[in-house]
Motif scaffolding. Structure first.
Motif, PDB file in Angstrom:
ATOM      1  N   SER A 201       0.837  -1.199   0.000  1.00 18.49           N
ATOM      2  CA  SER A 201       0.000   0.000   0.000  1.00 18.49           C
ATOM      3  C   SER A 201       0.873   1.251   0.000  1.00 18.49           C
ATOM      4  N   TRP A 202       0.247   2.380  -0.259  1.00 19.00           N
ATOM      5  CA  TRP A 202       0.971   3.653  -0.258  1.00 19.00           C
ATOM      6  C   TRP A 202       1.326   4.046   1.181  1.00 19.00           C
ATOM      7  N   TRP A 203       2.442   4.754   1.297  1.00 18.26           N
ATOM      8  CA  TRP A 203       2.895   5.179   2.624  1.00 18.26           C
ATOM      9  C   TRP A 203       1.880   6.122   3.253  1.00 18.26           C
ATOM     10  N   THR A 204       1.293   7.005   2.466  1.00 15.44           N
ATOM     11  CA  THR A 204       0.313   7.953   3.017  1.00 15.44           C
ATOM     12  C   THR A 204      -0.918   7.237   3.540  1.00 15.44           C
ATOM     13  N   ASP A 205      -1.331   6.156   2.870  1.00 10.40           N
ATOM     14  CA  ASP A 205      -2.480   5.402   3.362  1.00 10.40           C
ATOM     15  C   ASP A 205      -2.158   4.700   4.672  1.00 10.40           C
ATOM     16  N   LYS A 206      -1.011   4.089   4.715  1.00  3.53           N
ATOM     17  CA  LYS A 206      -0.637   3.288   5.892  1.00  3.53           C
ATOM     18  C   LYS A 206      -0.369   4.153   7.116  1.00  3.53           C
ATOM     19  N   ASN A 207       0.137   5.354   6.913  1.00  5.46           N
ATOM     20  CA  ASN A 207       0.576   6.173   8.039  1.00  5.46           C
ATOM     21  C   ASN A 207      -0.246   7.432   8.268  1.00  5.46           C
ATOM     22  N   VAL A 208      -1.125   7.779   7.328  1.00  5.84           N
ATOM     23  CA  VAL A 208      -1.889   9.026   7.465  1.00  5.84           C
ATOM     24  C   VAL A 208      -3.390   8.765   7.456  1.00  5.84           C
ATOM     25  N   LYS A 209      -3.893   8.017   6.492  1.00  5.32           N
ATOM     26  CA  LYS A 209      -5.335   7.879   6.301  1.00  5.32           C
ATOM     27  C   LYS A 209      -5.960   6.757   7.118  1.00  5.32           C
ATOM     28  N   PHE A 210      -5.154   5.792   7.544  1.00  6.78           N
ATOM     29  CA  PHE A 210      -5.689   4.642   8.273  1.00  6.78           C
ATOM     30  C   PHE A 210      -4.923   4.463   9.578  1.00  6.78           C
ATOM     31  N   HIS A 211      -5.679   4.342  10.671  1.00  9.40           N
ATOM     32  CA  HIS A 211      -5.078   4.106  11.989  1.00  9.40           C
ATOM     33  C   HIS A 211      -6.005   3.196  12.785  1.00  9.40           C
ATOM     34  N   ASN A 212      -5.422   2.363  13.603  1.00 13.96           N
ATOM     35  CA  ASN A 212      -6.205   1.551  14.517  1.00 13.96           C
ATOM     36  C   ASN A 212      -6.519   2.341  15.782  1.00 13.96           C
ATOM     37  N   PRO A 213      -7.628   2.019  16.454  1.00 20.78           N
ATOM     38  CA  PRO A 213      -7.905   2.688  17.740  1.00 20.78           C
ATOM     39  C   PRO A 213      -6.777   2.422  18.735  1.00 20.78           C
ATOM     40  N   LYS A 214      -6.474   3.422  19.533  1.00 22.27           N
ATOM     41  CA  LYS A 214      -5.380   3.302  20.481  1.00 22.27           C
ATOM     42  C   LYS A 214      -5.789   2.411  21.654  1.00 22.27           C
ATOM     43  N   SER A 215      -5.032   1.345  21.837  1.00 21.56           N
ATOM     44  CA  SER A 215      -5.263   0.438  22.947  1.00 21.56           C
ATOM     45  C   SER A 215      -4.068  -0.493  23.066  1.00 21.56           C
ATOM     46  N   HIS A 216      -3.881  -1.062  24.246  1.00 25.97           N
ATOM     47  CA  HIS A 216      -2.763  -1.979  24.453  1.00 25.97           C
ATOM     48  C   HIS A 216      -2.994  -3.304  23.737  1.00 25.97           C
ATOM     49  N   ILE A 249      -5.117  -1.094   9.361  1.00 27.94           N
ATOM     50  CA  ILE A 249      -3.871  -0.863   8.625  1.00 27.94           C
ATOM     51  C   ILE A 249      -3.436  -2.109   7.855  1.00 27.94           C
ATOM     52  N   ASN A 250      -4.343  -3.051   7.650  1.00 27.84           N
ATOM     53  CA  ASN A 250      -4.049  -4.221   6.837  1.00 27.84           C
ATOM     54  C   ASN A 250      -3.904  -3.802   5.381  1.00 27.84           C
ATOM     55  N   ASP A 251      -2.850  -4.243   4.716  1.00 31.64           N
ATOM     56  CA  ASP A 251      -2.571  -3.812   3.348  1.00 31.64           C
ATOM     57  C   ASP A 251      -3.679  -4.198   2.382  1.00 31.64           C
ATOM     58  N   ASP A 252      -4.184  -5.426   2.484  1.00 33.45           N
ATOM     59  CA  ASP A 252      -5.259  -5.856   1.592  1.00 33.45           C
ATOM     60  C   ASP A 252      -6.504  -5.000   1.772  1.00 33.45           C
ATOM     61  N   PHE A 253      -6.815  -4.665   3.002  1.00 32.90           N
ATOM     62  CA  PHE A 253      -7.983  -3.835   3.287  1.00 32.90           C
ATOM     63  C   PHE A 253      -7.786  -2.419   2.752  1.00 32.90           C
ATOM     64  N   ILE A 254      -6.614  -1.858   2.956  1.00 33.63           N
ATOM     65  CA  ILE A 254      -6.342  -0.491   2.492  1.00 33.63           C
ATOM     66  C   ILE A 254      -6.440  -0.403   0.972  1.00 33.63           C
ATOM     67  N   ILE A 255      -5.874  -1.381   0.275  1.00 32.68           N
ATOM     68  CA  ILE A 255      -5.890  -1.360  -1.189  1.00 32.68           C
ATOM     69  C   ILE A 255      -7.310  -1.503  -1.712  1.00 32.68           C
TER      70      ILE A 255
END
Length: 355
Positions: A201-216, A249-255
């Motif tokens: 996936s694109w770097w912007t998608d992985k690091n900017v547009k998609f994030h998981n909820p914050k939790s341990h 942030i799964n690559d298949d899901f983002i694409i």
């Protein structure tokens, strides 16, 4: 009436003029560069533009033709699995389909695997809008107020994660709708081709547009939510082997969430890992695709493809940009010749009348 007409010019002359003073500041007479269009500059502009576009277009077309690509349509070859998947009650029955093919020559360099769909319209307005970007950023949002309708909540009020028609249409069964494994038949042994499932996936998608909820814990982060109706495992189990490739942030899901503008499209699925026998690419020989068929396309008269392709400096095998440059360069060159012919014709007429 005669008296009024006779005094009208005098009254007009007596009125003060509203026109600003004739000065460089009030009349906006600022220094500016004004090109002088001569026949030499006009013709040189058209011919240089045409030569530039033609040269770039030819280079792009030759570059696109140098791409090695193999496209396999497995819609008809996996017809039995397609009939099985048309009945939703068979969702738990796995159906595997094997397709053999032969590479006559080595495919050197980086090899990319794509899955392709034909006649699958992702450009419908309601389909494109059916997502929640705030939710995909890991925020706690009310999906009922988003554009995800009708894939927002279940009847008991549990919100879907992720919501929307785009995410819901990605899965249709126990596994991914395009689970594909590649095997190399070397002599009497069968070697599985190593494929990379991350970094696609694109770097912007992985690091900017998609994030998981914050939790341990990722499963804890998605507590109180449920999977979409067509999914058969939650979003935090998309990749149980790699925590960094799980959830939103799964690559298949983002694409998949990057919708296409056309009904026929391809998405990057895997990259061939250049190790062992495949350090230089894919060697010539016999190969087999093992496909877990879970995405039926017969209802919308679609087709499914698997594509193996290389890339060059200009991208993949797509000559459209090169053809566009060639067309623009040809139009500019023809326009230059037309202007030249008109200029010569008018100059001859001018010389004739002067004589």
């Amino acid at each position: 009436m005669k008296n009024k007409k006779s005094f009208a010019p005098q009254e007009a002359e007596a009125r003060p003029s509203r026109c600003p003073d004739n000065s460089a500041f009030k009349q906006q007479k600022l220094p500016a560069w004004k090109p002088q269009y001569t026949i030499t500059t006009v013709l040189s502009t058209f011919f240089l533009t045409g030569a530039f576009c033609l040269s770039v277009g030819v280079c792009l077309i030759l570059s696109a033709k140098s791409v090695r690509e193999i496209q396999i349509n497995y819609s008809d070859k996996c017809s039995d699995c397609s009939k099985l998947r048309e009945n939703s009650s068979n969702w738990n029955n796995e159906c595997l389909c094997s397709i053999n093919f032969t590479l006559k020559e080595d495919i050197l360099g980086d090899v990319f695997m794509y899955y392709g769909l034909q006649n699958f319209y992702q450009n419908h307005r309601r389909y494109v809008m059916s997502r929640s970007d705030a939710q995909l950023l890991g925020r706690d949002v009310n999906v009922q107020r988003s554009y995800c309708t009708p894939f927002t909540t279940y009847q008991n009020g549990t919100p879907m994660a992720p919501c929307g028609a785009i995410a819901n249409s990605m899965f249709n069964g126990k596994y991914l709708p395009y689970t594909i494994d590649l095997f190399y038949n070397f002599n009497s042994s069968v070697i599985q081709v190593p494929l990379l499932k991350t970094g696609n996936s694109w770097w912007t998608d992985k690091n900017v547009k998609f994030h998981n909820p914050k939790s341990h814990n990722l499963s804890t982060a998605f507590e109180g939510t449920a999977r979409p109706p067509y999914w058969h495992k939650p979003v935090y189990l998309l990749d149980e082997e790699d925590e960094r490739n799980n959830g939103y942030i799964n690559d298949d899901f983002i694409i998949w969430m990057r919708v296409s503008a056309f009904a026929t499209f391809r998405n990057l699925y895997r990259r061939v890992s250049r190790t062992r026998q495949f350090a230089d690419g894919l060697p010539a020989g016999n190969y087999t695709f093992h496909i877990s068929y879970n995405f039926p396309v017969t209802k919308f008269k679609g087709k499914k493809y698997v594509i193996l392709s290389t890339t060059v400096w200009s991208g993949g095998s797509n000559p459209f940009l090169g053809i566009a440059y060639v067309v623009c360069g040809t139009a500019a060159t023809l326009t230059g010749f037309i202007i030249t012919a008109i200029h010569l014709k008018l100059r001859k007429k001018k010389t004739y009348f002067q004589k």
